[in-house]
Design a protein around this motif. Sequence first.
Motif, PDB file in Angstrom:
ATOM      1  N   PHE A 141     -73.304  22.845   3.762  1.00  0.00           N
ATOM      2  CA  PHE A 141     -73.943  22.376   4.994  1.00  0.00           C
ATOM      3  C   PHE A 141     -73.921  23.434   6.098  1.00  0.00           C
ATOM      4  CE2 PHE A 141     -72.189  18.547   2.856  1.00  0.00           C
ATOM      5  CZ  PHE A 141     -73.387  17.925   2.565  1.00  0.00           C
ATOM      6  N   SER A 142     -73.512  24.666   5.777  1.00  0.00           N
ATOM      7  CA  SER A 142     -73.536  25.750   6.758  1.00  0.00           C
ATOM      8  C   SER A 142     -74.942  26.326   6.894  1.00  0.00           C
ATOM      9  CB  SER A 142     -72.553  26.854   6.358  1.00  0.00           C
ATOM     10  OG  SER A 142     -71.217  26.440   6.495  1.00  0.00           O
ATOM     11  N   ASP A 143     -75.112  27.211   7.898  1.00  0.00           N
ATOM     12  CA  ASP A 143     -76.407  27.863   8.101  1.00  0.00           C
ATOM     13  C   ASP A 143     -76.819  28.649   6.857  1.00  0.00           C
ATOM     14  OD1 ASP A 143     -77.053  26.970  10.594  1.00  0.00           O
ATOM     15  OD2 ASP A 143     -76.466  28.795  11.663  1.00  0.00           O
ATOM     16  N   LYS A 144     -78.129  28.724   6.664  1.00  0.00           N
ATOM     17  CA  LYS A 144     -78.696  29.478   5.547  1.00  0.00           C
ATOM     18  C   LYS A 144     -79.820  30.361   6.086  1.00  0.00           C
ATOM     19  CE  LYS A 144     -77.621  25.343   2.989  1.00  0.00           C
ATOM     20  NZ  LYS A 144     -77.079  24.673   4.213  1.00  0.00           N
ATOM     21  N   PRO A 145     -79.463  31.434   6.793  1.00  0.00           N
ATOM     22  CA  PRO A 145     -80.498  32.289   7.404  1.00  0.00           C
ATOM     23  C   PRO A 145     -81.398  32.909   6.360  1.00  0.00           C
ATOM     24  CG  PRO A 145     -78.286  32.849   8.188  1.00  0.00           C
ATOM     25  CD  PRO A 145     -78.120  31.955   7.004  1.00  0.00           C
ATOM     26  N   GLN A 146     -82.635  33.110   6.749  1.00  0.00           N
ATOM     27  CA  GLN A 146     -83.553  33.814   5.863  1.00  0.00           C
ATOM     28  C   GLN A 146     -83.118  35.274   5.788  1.00  0.00           C
ATOM     29  OE1 GLN A 146     -87.671  33.382   6.908  1.00  0.00           O
ATOM     30  NE2 GLN A 146     -88.344  35.026   5.536  1.00  0.00           N
ATOM     31  N   PRO A 147     -83.017  35.843   4.602  1.00  0.00           N
ATOM     32  CA  PRO A 147     -82.610  37.249   4.472  1.00  0.00           C
ATOM     33  C   PRO A 147     -83.476  38.153   5.341  1.00  0.00           C
ATOM     34  CG  PRO A 147     -82.696  36.205   2.322  1.00  0.00           C
ATOM     35  CD  PRO A 147     -83.282  35.219   3.287  1.00  0.00           C
ATOM     36  N   GLY A 148     -82.826  39.061   6.043  1.00  0.00           N
ATOM     37  CA  GLY A 148     -83.541  39.963   6.930  1.00  0.00           C
ATOM     38  C   GLY A 148     -83.607  39.480   8.364  1.00  0.00           C
ATOM     39  N   TYR A 149     -83.155  38.255   8.623  1.00  0.00           N
ATOM     40  CA  TYR A 149     -83.192  37.686   9.960  1.00  0.00           C
ATOM     41  C   TYR A 149     -81.778  37.266  10.395  1.00  0.00           C
ATOM     42  CZ  TYR A 149     -88.243  37.630   9.501  1.00  0.00           C
ATOM     43  OH  TYR A 149     -89.563  38.010   9.336  1.00  0.00           O
ATOM     44  N   GLY A 150     -80.911  38.257  10.518  1.00  0.00           N
ATOM     45  CA  GLY A 150     -79.577  37.995  11.034  1.00  0.00           C
ATOM     46  C   GLY A 150     -78.476  37.949  10.002  1.00  0.00           C
ATOM     47  N   PHE A 151     -78.838  37.854   8.721  1.00  0.00           N
ATOM     48  CA  PHE A 151     -77.816  37.822   7.676  1.00  0.00           C
ATOM     49  C   PHE A 151     -78.471  38.192   6.354  1.00  0.00           C
ATOM     50  CE2 PHE A 151     -74.498  36.021   4.929  1.00  0.00           C
ATOM     51  CZ  PHE A 151     -73.348  36.342   5.650  1.00  0.00           C
ATOM     52  N   ASN A 152     -77.867  39.174   5.672  1.00  0.00           N
ATOM     53  CA  ASN A 152     -78.466  39.671   4.432  1.00  0.00           C
ATOM     54  C   ASN A 152     -77.630  39.384   3.196  1.00  0.00           C
ATOM     55  OD1 ASN A 152     -80.943  40.803   5.362  1.00  0.00           O
ATOM     56  ND2 ASN A 152     -79.756  42.459   6.299  1.00  0.00           N
ATOM     57  N   TYR A 153     -76.544  38.602   3.353  1.00  0.00           N
ATOM     58  CA  TYR A 153     -75.740  38.135   2.210  1.00  0.00           C
ATOM     59  C   TYR A 153     -75.049  39.272   1.457  1.00  0.00           C
ATOM     60  CZ  TYR A 153     -78.183  33.872   3.395  1.00  0.00           C
ATOM     61  OH  TYR A 153     -78.673  32.793   4.094  1.00  0.00           O
ATOM     62  N   THR A 154     -74.582  40.260   2.217  1.00  0.00           N
ATOM     63  CA  THR A 154     -73.807  41.344   1.638  1.00  0.00           C
ATOM     64  C   THR A 154     -72.314  41.058   1.819  1.00  0.00           C
ATOM     65  OG1 THR A 154     -73.742  42.619   3.687  1.00  0.00           O
ATOM     66  CG2 THR A 154     -75.619  42.996   2.202  1.00  0.00           C
ATOM     67  N   GLU A 155     -71.494  41.751   1.031  1.00  0.00           N
ATOM     68  CA  GLU A 155     -70.043  41.580   1.147  1.00  0.00           C
ATOM     69  C   GLU A 155     -69.569  41.879   2.571  1.00  0.00           C
ATOM     70  OE1 GLU A 155     -66.047  43.136  -1.193  1.00  0.00           O
ATOM     71  OE2 GLU A 155     -67.743  44.516  -0.948  1.00  0.00           O
ATOM     72  N   LYS A 156     -70.040  42.958   3.149  1.00  0.00           N
ATOM     73  CA  LYS A 156     -69.632  43.359   4.497  1.00  0.00           C
ATOM     74  C   LYS A 156     -69.958  42.258   5.509  1.00  0.00           C
ATOM     75  CE  LYS A 156     -70.242  47.173   7.812  1.00  0.00           C
ATOM     76  NZ  LYS A 156     -70.828  46.442   8.962  1.00  0.00           N
TER      77      LYS A 156
END
Length: 362
Positions: free
Chosen positions: A147-162
């Motif tokens: 139920f957490s946020d799921k930003p579109q990749p490239g718009y604030g979060f890119n789902y990388t380890e860092k």
Amino acid sequence: MGSTVNMQKQTDKVNLFETQMTMPPTSEKGSSGNVPEDDPSFNPFGFVTDNPSSRSAIQLPETPAEDGNVGQMLYRTEDKGREFGSTIKSGKLRWFVRETGSKESRRGTVVFLHGAPTQSFSYRTVMSEMSEFGFHCYAPDWIGFGFSDKPQPGYGFNYTEKEYHEAFDKLLDTLEINSPFFLVVQGFLVGTYGLTWALKNPSKIEKIAILNTPLTVSSPVPGLFKQLRIPLFGEFTCQNAILAERFIEGGSPYVLKNEKADVYRLPYLSSGGPGFALLETAKKINFGDTLGQIANGFSSGSWDKPTLLAWGIADKYLSQSIAEEFEKQNPQNVKLQLIEGAGHLPQEDWPEKVVAALRSFF
């Protein structure tokens, strides 16, 4: 059928073999009152609402798709799975975080981190019982999951380890977890990122417990994550509304009751966001480098924090030998405790045994 199924102690599971043995074969369903496929009322999309890997389980309704269409199922489940939870803003992201106990709990704080493609819902029973024994517990849904946020990749979060590490650091600050805490980690992808975060922040950890998680370079990668990395096929796979529940059942000796499967299924039915978040996470991870980092980082001479491996021995993704190999790399600080009767998600399969292991260790 003259015999009665002997049910396991767990209320959330039914032994797959036993239930299949007590149910009539699929070919007999027409005579047991089910709606045939040529019936006008037959719903060809019923698979979405009738956990397909659990069709033989005794807890399911007699009629396929009895639960209704996707819209009706979403309405029926929209308030499910949010036990002990609330939405917390941390930086630009909103996390769904479960909390039990109080900050004044005498035994300290425990943070539970889930793996992909599941959510913190898997820890609900463990958290409830741990708080009864005096622990303050948090379990967030990783960004992109539950139920957490799921930003579109490239718009604030890119789902990388860092980015996952940085977001988790901010969440800890928001939750005001300042003193060393107990960490519990389980699962693939974001689960392994929980371990690599620990390696970079040992001073923040009192002790760490690891449930079934890939730990060595020899740890196999399940087919789901390989499929997600295949161009086009990955985009199709990530939008399968039942992939989370199927993944859980694929690694367990049990099937989920439909009411529990609903919760794991719900985020993927609500929008395409969770699927694409999972897709990006699977694409961005370097399995070899990450597992090598974990194996070396927790070895003797590198890691001195008390570490518990609470391992479900019926895990169909990660064998017991992986846990044994990991323990041998640092026998002074890593202790293995086997959880009989549990699979890949021991916290879901047999939470009472997990609680007993954690209480003794913490």
